[in-house]
Design an enzyme around this catalytic site. Structure first.
Site, mmCIF file in Angstrom:
data_model
loop_
_atom_site.group_PDB
_atom_site.id
_atom_site.type_symbol
_atom_site.label_atom_id
_atom_site.label_comp_id
_atom_site.label_asym_id
_atom_site.label_seq_id
_atom_site.Cartn_x
_atom_site.Cartn_y
_atom_site.Cartn_z
ATOM 1 N N SER A 68 0.836 -1.193 0.000
ATOM 2 C CA SER A 68 0.000 0.000 0.000
ATOM 3 C C SER A 68 0.875 1.249 0.000
ATOM 4 C CB SER A 68 -0.960 -0.032 1.199
ATOM 5 O OG SER A 68 -1.959 0.956 1.070
ATOM 6 N N GLU A 121 -2.378 -2.436 -7.950
ATOM 7 C CA GLU A 121 -3.629 -2.600 -7.207
ATOM 8 C C GLU A 121 -3.923 -1.278 -6.528
ATOM 9 O OE1 GLU A 121 -4.011 -2.879 -3.580
ATOM 10 O OE2 GLU A 121 -1.935 -2.369 -3.168
ATOM 11 N N HIS A 161 -4.894 -5.243 -1.412
ATOM 12 C CA HIS A 161 -5.837 -5.047 -0.315
ATOM 13 C C HIS A 161 -6.974 -6.070 -0.421
ATOM 14 C CE1 HIS A 161 -3.762 -1.162 -0.544
ATOM 15 N NE2 HIS A 161 -4.152 -0.934 0.690
#
Length: 309
Positions: A116, A214, A279
């Site tokens: 992330s 992502e 995620h």
């Protein structure tokens, strides 16, 4: 794009430092994560400021200086074999310029794990240190603490990386763009790649790479915007292939898929969907900086060699 230097795999008793370069960390989940790592016969050590909160900015885990100092101290400590991020959130972009990259390079290679917001650090470790890094679960993350699949895949990657050289799509046979391509893996959170482009610690482009992307909580128009930014700047020129991970809370996938087809279809390269990283529940650990083959028809990403030596 060249393969990067692979750090050594971990062995029982290895010391791992847990740092918080981004958002604030929940103490209960951190303790659960540390207990899991101890159960793997590792020696986890929490950085001094890992549970701090910034006095004015509640979205940050302590001050920029303290978060940077924790990361640098852990990396430069010769007794530490790996550095794991405690969580994502936001904040890594505020510390990456505060790190002494010459000192960190002199400390030699070791394992780095995060995802992330840690995309910023993955890029910096590649550019400044030339190291393979692991895009995987964070130590105080819900998925790591509660999901056996995420735990098992990270553990295998750390201790026996030769056993997890192939990642398979959750929907094999359903490809956005068919074909087979070879390249070096790179990527992370799409928003961080787009906002980091042009800064000192990021690649100038993805030429020759297999791009793994992502994101989370970004609606389809925002995903479109980030991809368009990378297209307009030429960052995607020469990319060899693309693998899509999870798009949690980014809207219905039937609305996202046309965005990917529109923005990525013109690249003329294989594009694999739903490769199971990011995620998502049971997220897989993927290495960045390793040569691999992306087979969009089979829905697989196969590493040329294990992620760690």
């Amino acid at each position: 794009m060249k393969d990067l230097v692979r750090p050594s795999r971990l062995a029982p008793g290895a010391r791992v430092a847990v740092v918080a370069p981004s958002g604030p960390v929940a103490e209960e989940r951190l303790q659960a994560g540390l207990d899991l790592l101890r159960g793997w016969d590792l020696d986890p050590v929490a950085a001094p400021h890992v549970l701090d909160r910034h006095p004015d900015l509640g979205h940050l885990a302590g001050t920029d200086a303290d978060r940077a100092a924790d990361l640098q101290r852990a990396w430069c400590d010769p007794s530490v074999d790996a550095v794991l991020c405690a969580r994502g959130g936001y904040g890594a972009q505020r510390v990456v310029d505060l790190l002494d990259w010459a000192a960190m390079r002199a400390a030699g290679p070791k394992v780095f794990v995060g995802f992330s917001d840690s995309t910023t650090l993955h890029e910096a470790f590649a550019v400044r240190l030339g190291l393979v890094t692991l895009y995987g679960p964070v130590a105080a993350g819900v998925d790591f603490v509660k999901n056996a699949r995420a735990q098992d895949h990270l553990r295998a990657t750390l201790f026996a990386p030769e056993t997890v050289r192939t990642l398979t799509s959750a929907t094999p046979g359903r490809t956005l763009a068919p074909g087979r391509a070879r390249g070096v893996t790179l990527g992370g959170c799409l928003t961080l790649l787009a906002t980091g482009h042009g800064t000192p610690h990021t690649r100038t482009g993805a030429r020759g790479g297999l791009l793994l992307i992502e994101d989370v909580a970004e609606p389809p128009y925002a995903v479109d915007r980030a991809l368009t930014q990378l297209l307009r700047t030429g960052w995607l020129d020469g990319v060899a292939g693309v693998a899509l991970g999870s798009w949690d809370r980014c809207g219905p996938y039937e609305e996202l898929r046309p965005v990917f087809a529109d923005r990525l279809g013109g690249l003329g390269v294989p594009v694999v969907e739903e490769l199971g990283f990011g995620h998502c529940e049971g997220a897989l650990t993927v290495p960045f900086g390793v040569g691999a083959v992306l087979d969009a028809d089979a829905g697989t990403l196969t590493l040329d060699e294990p992620a760690l030596r």
